[in-house]
Design an enzyme around this catalytic site. Structure first.
Site, short mmCIF file in Angstrom:
data_model
loop_
_atom_site.label_atom_id
_atom_site.label_comp_id
_atom_site.label_asym_id
_atom_site.label_seq_id
_atom_site.Cartn_x
_atom_site.Cartn_y
_atom_site.Cartn_z
CD GLU A 58 -25.36 9.08 50.30
OE1 GLU A 58 -26.05 8.41 50.83
OE2 GLU A 58 -25.16 9.96 49.14
CG HIS A 69 -20.63 9.87 41.12
ND1 HIS A 69 -19.23 10.64 41.91
CD2 HIS A 69 -21.57 9.34 42.12
CE1 HIS A 69 -20.07 10.87 43.69
NE2 HIS A 69 -20.89 9.95 43.40
CG HIS A 81 -25.31 12.76 42.80
ND1 HIS A 81 -25.78 12.28 43.99
CD2 HIS A 81 -24.72 11.75 42.77
CE1 HIS A 81 -25.06 11.70 44.82
NE2 HIS A 81 -23.57 11.10 44.29
O1 2HA Z 1 -20.68 8.92 48.97
O2 2HA Z 1 -20.77 9.74 45.95
O3 2HA Z 1 -23.06 10.86 46.91
C1 2HA Z 1 -20.10 9.68 47.69
C2 2HA Z 1 -21.21 10.05 47.14
C3 2HA Z 1 -22.64 10.69 47.77
ZN ZN Z 2 -22.48 10.01 44.73
#
Ligand code: 2HA
Ligand code: ZN
Length: 273
Positions: A119, A144, A215
Site C-alpha cells: 500500500e 479493520h 474493508h
Molecule cells: O495490507 O489491510 O488492505 C494489508 C491490508 C490491505
Molecule cells: Zn485492509
C-alpha cells in the site's frame, strides 16, 4: 545488532508509538494476519548522520511522482508483515525509507532491507497531499475495526454523513475527539489506484478518517496514537449502537441540541449538514 534508533530518542519514541499502536490493533481483533498498514513521516527526526547513510539496496520505484515528498523520510510497515509481530519487533517488521530526489523512487535505509507495504504508493500519495497542503498530519493508519466495518454492510450507513451523525450521537467523546466525522468510500479493490484516489478526495473534503466499504478504515493525524484514538472512539460508538440494538431497541442518541451545545462549548467544527 545496531539500530538506527540507537541514541536517537526522538526517532525511537515515534517507532515505539507505532509498535504500541500495532499491539492495540492486534489485541482489538482489528489486524488479522497481515491486515492493516501504518506509515509515519519521520523527517523531523532526521539528523546529519542519518542523511549520510547509504541505501541497503538499489532505489525502488514508487510508481508515481510525489513532488512534496522530496527528501522526506518514513517508517513503513513491511509487506506481508503482521501487526502482532511489529508490536514486538518494529524494525524487523517495518523499515525506514527515504524518498529520492527524483520524487519517484525510494531507498530503504534501515535497519534491515524489509520491503514496505504494497500500500506504500497509496499511503505516500496521501502524505504527498497532506504535506503539499501544509497540514500537520504525519501518520496514516489503515486497519479493520470490526463494528465499523459491519456498519458499512448496510447501505443506509454509507449515505454521506449518516454514520457520522449516528456515531457522534452515541457518546459525547466521539464528536469531541473525531470532530471532522467519517468520510465514506464505496467498495473498491484493495490496494487499487481508484481506492487511493477516492480516499484522497474524501481527505480533500475535510475528513481525516475515511471508511472503506466492507474493508476497513483509513485515518490520518498528527501522530500515530492520535490516528488510533480517532478510530477507537468511532468504533466504541459503533459498539454502543450495536449493544443497544442487541438489547432490542434503537438507541435514542444525543439530541441535536445536546450536540450543538457540545460543539459550542468545546469549539468543535460545525455539525455537518
Ligand atoms: O495490507 O489491510 O488492505 C494489508 C491490508 C490491505
Ligand atoms: Zn485492509
Amino acid at each position: 545488532m545496531n539500530s538506527i534508533l540507537d541514541s536517537r530518542p526522538d526517532l525511537k519514541s515515534r517507532i515505539d508509538a507505532v509498535a504500541e499502536v500495532a499491539g492495540y490493533l492486534w489485541s482489538k481483533g482489528w489486524a488479522e494476519r497481515n491486515g492493516g498498514n501504518i506509515t509515519v513521516n519521520i523527517t523531523e527526526c532526521v539528523d546529519a548522520r542519518m542523511e549520510a547513510l547509504t541505501s541497503l539496496m538499489p532505489p525502488l520505484p514508487i510508481g508515481r511522482v510525489l513532488p512534496h515528498l522530496k527528501g522526506c523520510w518514513f517508517y513503513c510497515k513491511g509487506t506481508g508483515k503482521r501487526m502482532r509481530d511489529l508490536a514486538r519487533y518494529p524494525m524487523q517488521n517495518g523499515s525506514i525509507i527515504r524518498i529520492a530526489p527524483d520524487c519517484a523512487s525510494y531507498e530503504i535505509v534501515a535497519d534491515l532491507p524489509v520491503l514496505p507495504t504494497s500500500e506504500l504508493p497509496s499511503h505516500l500519495s496521501v502524505h504527498n497531499y497532506l504535506t503539499g497542503k501544509g497540514l500537520p498530519y504525519k501518520a496514516s493508519l489503515h486497519t479493520h475495526p470490526i463494528e465499523l466495518v459491519a456498519l458499512t454492510h448496510d447501505r443506509k450507513w454509507m449515505e454521506k454523513d449518516a454514520a457520522t451523525r449516528m456515531l457522534w450521537s452515541m457518546i459525547p467523546e466521539t464528536r469531541a475527539f473525531c470532530p471532522r466525522g467519517l468520510g465514506m468510500v464505496p467498495y473498491m479493490l484493495p490496494s487499487s489506484q481508484e481506492l487511493a484516489q477516492a480516499t484522497l478526495e474524501e481527505l480533500s473534503r475535510g475528513y481525516d478518517v475515511v471508511m472503506w466499504e466492507k474493508h476497513g478504515v483509513f485515518a490520518v493525524d498528527t501522530d500515530i496514537m492520535n490516528a488510533f484514538d480517532q478510530v477507537d472512539v468511532l468504533n466504541k460508538s459503533a459498539q454502543i449502537y450495536i449493544a443497544a440494538r442487541n438489547m432490542g431497541f434503537e438507541p435514542e442518541g444525543m439530541t441535536d441540541c445536546q450536540m450543538d451545545e457540545l460543539a459550542r462549548v468545546f469549539n468543535l467544527p460545525r455539525q455537518k449538514a
